[in-house]
Design an enzyme around this catalytic site. Structure first.
Site, PDB file in Angstrom:
ATOM      1  N   GLY A   1      11.230  -3.167   3.820  1.00 46.61           N
ATOM      2  CA  GLY A   1      12.211  -3.968   2.757  1.00 46.61           C
ATOM      3  C   GLY A   1      11.775  -3.268   1.634  1.00 46.61           C
TER       4      GLY A   1
ATOM      5  N   GLY B   1      10.001  -5.347  -2.434  1.00 46.85           N
ATOM      6  CA  GLY B   1       9.128  -4.148  -1.696  1.00 46.85           C
ATOM      7  C   GLY B   1       9.115  -2.868  -2.635  1.00 46.85           C
TER       8      GLY B   1
ATOM      9  CG  ASP C   1      15.708  -1.847   3.133  1.00 50.49           C
ATOM     10  OD1 ASP C   1      15.292  -2.327   2.156  1.00 50.49           O
ATOM     11  OD2 ASP C   1      17.138  -2.039   3.615  1.00 50.49           O
TER      12      ASP C   1
ATOM     13  NE  ARG D   1       9.237 -20.476  -2.018  1.00 56.95           N
ATOM     14  CZ  ARG D   1       9.123 -20.928  -2.938  1.00 56.95           C
ATOM     15  NH1 ARG D   1       8.994 -22.411  -2.810  1.00 56.95           N
ATOM     16  NH2 ARG D   1       8.911 -20.773  -4.177  1.00 56.95           N
TER      17      ARG D   1
ATOM     18  CB  VAL E   1       6.295 -10.813   1.196  1.00 58.46           C
ATOM     19  CG1 VAL E   1       6.567 -11.204  -0.288  1.00 58.46           C
ATOM     20  CG2 VAL E   1       4.849  -9.919   0.720  1.00 58.46           C
TER      21      VAL E   1
ATOM     22  CG  ASN F   1       9.896 -17.239   0.872  1.00 58.97           C
ATOM     23  OD1 ASN F   1       8.596 -17.580   1.286  1.00 58.97           O
ATOM     24  ND2 ASN F   1      10.105 -16.970  -0.173  1.00 58.97           N
TER      25      ASN F   1
ATOM     26  CG  HIS G   1       5.478 -19.878  -0.869  1.00 59.14           C
ATOM     27  ND1 HIS G   1       4.916 -19.969  -2.048  1.00 59.14           N
ATOM     28  CD2 HIS G   1       6.489 -18.994  -0.771  1.00 59.14           C
ATOM     29  CE1 HIS G   1       5.751 -19.272  -2.809  1.00 59.14           C
ATOM     30  NE2 HIS G   1       6.453 -18.750  -2.192  1.00 59.14           N
TER      31      HIS G   1
HETATM   32  N1  LIG Z   1       6.043 -15.218  -0.490  1.00 59.61           N
HETATM   33  C1  LIG Z   1       6.578 -15.127  -1.990  1.00 59.61           C
HETATM   34  O1  LIG Z   1       5.925 -15.662  -2.639  1.00 59.61           O
HETATM   35  C2  LIG Z   1       7.683 -14.682  -2.058  1.00 59.61           C
HETATM   36  C3  LIG Z   1       8.180 -14.365  -3.242  1.00 59.61           C
HETATM   37  C4  LIG Z   1       9.242 -13.712  -3.570  1.00 59.61           C
HETATM   38  C5  LIG Z   1      10.176 -13.104  -2.677  1.00 59.61           C
HETATM   39  N2  LIG Z   1       9.850 -13.722  -1.183  1.00 59.61           N
HETATM   40  C6  LIG Z   1      10.627 -13.304  -0.089  1.00 59.61           C
HETATM   41  O2  LIG Z   1      10.695 -11.862   0.129  1.00 59.61           O
HETATM   42  C7  LIG Z   1      11.762 -11.522   0.711  1.00 59.61           C
HETATM   43  C8  LIG Z   1      12.343 -10.246   0.033  1.00 59.61           C
HETATM   44  O3  LIG Z   1      12.965 -10.450  -1.274  1.00 59.61           O
HETATM   45  P1  LIG Z   1      13.554  -9.569  -2.052  1.00 59.61           P
HETATM   46  O4  LIG Z   1      13.778 -10.237  -3.570  1.00 59.61           O
HETATM   47  O5  LIG Z   1      13.032  -8.430  -2.252  1.00 59.61           O
HETATM   48  O6  LIG Z   1      14.778  -9.253  -1.467  1.00 59.61           O
HETATM   49  P2  LIG Z   1      15.799  -8.102  -1.375  1.00 59.61           P
HETATM   50  O7  LIG Z   1      16.980  -8.540  -0.946  1.00 59.61           O
HETATM   51  O8  LIG Z   1      15.958  -7.657  -2.674  1.00 59.61           O
HETATM   52  O9  LIG Z   1      15.141  -7.250  -0.271  1.00 59.61           O
HETATM   53  C9  LIG Z   1      15.192  -7.390   0.903  1.00 59.61           C
HETATM   54  C10 LIG Z   1      15.381  -6.048   1.554  1.00 59.61           C
HETATM   55  O10 LIG Z   1      15.001  -6.437   2.969  1.00 59.61           O
HETATM   56  C11 LIG Z   1      16.121  -5.330   3.672  1.00 59.61           C
HETATM   57  N3  LIG Z   1      15.981  -5.883   5.191  1.00 59.61           N
HETATM   58  C12 LIG Z   1      16.842  -6.693   5.729  1.00 59.61           C
HETATM   59  N4  LIG Z   1      16.765  -6.751   6.947  1.00 59.61           N
HETATM   60  C13 LIG Z   1      15.756  -5.637   7.194  1.00 59.61           C
HETATM   61  C14 LIG Z   1      15.383  -5.144   8.489  1.00 59.61           C
HETATM   62  N5  LIG Z   1      15.728  -5.537   9.691  1.00 59.61           N
HETATM   63  N6  LIG Z   1      14.530  -3.944   8.476  1.00 59.61           N
HETATM   64  C15 LIG Z   1      14.378  -3.592   7.341  1.00 59.61           C
HETATM   65  N7  LIG Z   1      14.640  -3.833   6.176  1.00 59.61           N
HETATM   66  C16 LIG Z   1      15.474  -5.006   6.072  1.00 59.61           C
HETATM   67  C17 LIG Z   1      17.266  -5.682   3.035  1.00 59.61           C
HETATM   68  O11 LIG Z   1      18.176  -4.494   3.318  1.00 59.61           O
HETATM   69  C18 LIG Z   1      16.770  -5.468   1.757  1.00 59.61           C
HETATM   70  O12 LIG Z   1      16.797  -4.126   0.856  1.00 59.61           O
HETATM   71  C19 LIG Z   1      12.841 -12.925   0.731  1.00 59.61           C
HETATM   72  O13 LIG Z   1      12.559 -13.447   2.049  1.00 59.61           O
HETATM   73  C20 LIG Z   1      12.141 -13.534  -0.367  1.00 59.61           C
HETATM   74  O14 LIG Z   1      12.540 -15.038  -0.100  1.00 59.61           O
HETATM   75  C21 LIG Z   1       8.794 -14.227  -1.023  1.00 59.61           C
END
Ligand SMILES: NC(=O)c1ccc[n+]([C@@H]2O[C@H](COP(=O)([O-])OP(=O)(O)OC[C@H]3O[C@@H](n4cnc5c(N)ncnc54)[C@H](O)[C@@H]3O)[C@@H](O)[C@H]2O)c1
Length: 308
Positions: free
Chosen positions: A9, A14, A33, A88, A118, A120, A175
Site C-alpha cells: 500500500g 504506506g 501497490d 472502521r 495497519v 482497518n 481499535h
Molecule cells: N490502524 C490504524 O490505526 C490506522 C490508521 C490510519 C489508517 N489506517 C488504515 O490503513 C489503510 C490505509 O490507509 P491510507 O490512508 O494509507 O489509504 P490510501 O487510500 O491512501 O492508501 C491505500 C493504498 O492501498 C492500495 N491498495 C488497495 N488494494 C491493494 C492491493 N490489493 N494490493 C496493494 N495495494 C493495494 C491503494 O491503491 C492505495 O494506494 C486503511 O484501511 C486505513 O483505514 C489504520
C-alpha cells in the site's frame, strides 16, 4: 544481507511509513501497490531525497511481489481508508479481500517475516492475516495502541503544557469506539494524570482520544497518516533494533485478560523475537468491564469474516 521491510500500500500511510523507515535507516524498503507507477514514482522520489537528508537506505517500488522476498518485516497498509460518516467496520468486506490477497502473496516469498497490520478494521484484519499466513501469534501484530496512546499523550501535553517526551499513556482494547484509555496508567514524568488533572479534564481527554481518528477524518475527509506512520515506524524500529519496548499493540490473546482467540490491544514486549511477551496488568472491575465490552465488539467482527 541488508535488513528489508516491505510496505504494501503506497497511499498516505504506506508512503509516509516508507519515508520514516528510510530516513531512520532502519532498512531498505520495498513499496508495493496495485496502482501503476505510484509505488515506483514515490520510491524514486524518496530515494532522490536521500543525498540531501543523508540516509543510506534503498527504496524500490513495484506492482508485484517479486522484490519482496526474504523481507524481515512486512507492513500491510493496503486497503480503503475511512470517509466521513464511515465506521472502521464499514471497511470490513472490501479490506478483508485485499488483506487476504496481500498476505498470501507475502507469505509465499517471506515465510519467516513479521507481519504488522495497519489496514482497518484493524483487529479483524489482523485475524485475516493470521488465518491466511498460518503464522504463530508472535509474528502477526496490529498497529493501533501506539497511535491511540500517542494521541492521548499529545492531548495530555497540550493540557498540562509539558513536553510530550514526559508523557506516557496506555490505551487498551480494540481499535474502535470501544477502545479503553487508562488514565490510571497514564502519567507525566511518572506522576499519574489522575493526580494532575480534574475528573472532567481527564474525561474530555479520554473522549478526544476515543474520537481521535474521527476528528481527523472530519477535517481531511480521509483518515490520518502522519501519526499512524510514526506509530508503525516505532514498532518496526523496536523489532529491528531488538529494543524490547513495551508498546500497546493488537495481539492474539490466548487467555490473557480472560480473553481467548481474539486480537485485542494490550501491552506487549516487542523485540527481535517479535512479540516476546504479552504483559498482563491488574485492572479494576470497571476497566475489566470496558475491556470485555471492547473484546465483544471485536468478536462480533470476527464472526462476520469470510476467511476461515
Ligand atoms: N490502524 C490504524 O490505526 C490506522 C490508521 C490510519 C489508517 N489506517 C488504515 O490503513 C489503510 C490505509 O490507509 P491510507 O490512508 O494509507 O489509504 P490510501 O487510500 O491512501 O492508501 C491505500 C493504498 O492501498 C492500495 N491498495 C488497495 N488494494 C491493494 C492491493 N490489493 N494490493 C496493494 N495495494 C493495494 C491503494 O491503491 C492505495 O494506494 C486503511 O484501511 C486505513 O483505514 C489504520
Amino acid at each position: 544481507m541488508k535488513t528489508k521491510v516491505t510496505v504494501v500500500g503506497s497511499g498516505n500511510v504506506g508512503a509516509t511509513l516508507a519515508q520514516r523507515i528510510a530516513e531512520k535507516e532502519l532498512a531498505d524498503v520495498v513499496l508495493v501497490d496495485i496502482i501503476e507507477g505510484v509505488p515506483q514514482g514515490k520510491s524514486l522520489d524518496m530515494l532522490e531525497a536521500a543525498p540531501v537528508e543523508g540516509f543510506d537506505a534503498k527504496l524500490i517500488g513495484s506492482n508485484n511481489y517479486e522484490k519482496t522476498g526474504s523481507s524481515d518485516v512486512v507492513v500491510i497498509t493496503a486497503g480503503l481508508p475511512r470517509k466521513p460518516g464511515m465506521s472502521r467496520d464499514d471497511l470490513l468486506w472490501k479490506n478483508e479481500e485485499i488483506v487476504a490477497g496481500v498476505t498470501s502473496e507475502i507469505v509465499k516469498r517471506s515465510p519467516h517475516c513479521i507481519l504488522i497490520v495497519v489496514s482497518n478494521p484493524l483487529d479483524a484484519m489482523c485475524e485475516v492475516a493470521r488465518r491466511v499466513s498460518g503464522f504463530p501469534r508472535e509474528r502477526v501484530i496490529g498497529m493501533a495502541g501506539v497511535l491511540d496512546s500517542a494521541r492521548m499523550r499529545s492531548f495530555i501535553a497540550l493540557e498540562l503544557e509539558v513536553s510530550v517526551e514526559n508523557t506516557h499513556a496506555f490505551v487498551l482494547g480494540g481499535h474502535g469506539d470501544t477502545m479503553v484509555p487508562l488514565p490510571r496508567f497514564s502519567s507525566v514524568a511518572g506522576i499519574p494524570i489522575t493526580e494532575l488533572l480534574s475528573k472532567e479534564k481527564i474525561h474530555s481527554i479520554v473522549e478526544r482520544t476515543r474520537n481521535g481518528g474521527a476528528e481527523i477524518v472530519n477535517l481531511l475527509k480521509t483518515s490520518a497518516w502522519y501519526a499512524p506512520s510514526a506509530a508503525t515506524a516505532e514498532m518496526v524500529e523496536a523489532i529491528l533494533r531488538d529494543k524490547k519496548k513495551i508498546l500497546p499493540c493488537a495481539a492474539y490473546l490466548t487467555g490473557e485478560y480472560g480473553i481467548k482467540d481474539l486480537f485485542v490491544g494490550v501491552p506487549v514486549k516487542l523485540g527481535a523475537k517479535r512479540i516476546e511477551k504479552v504483559i498482563e496488568i491488574a485492572l479494576t472491575d470497571d476497566e475489566k468491564a470496558q475491556l470485555a465490552k471492547s473484546a465483544d465488539a471485536v468478536r462480533e467482527l470476527f464472526e462476520k469474516l469470510k476467511t476461515k
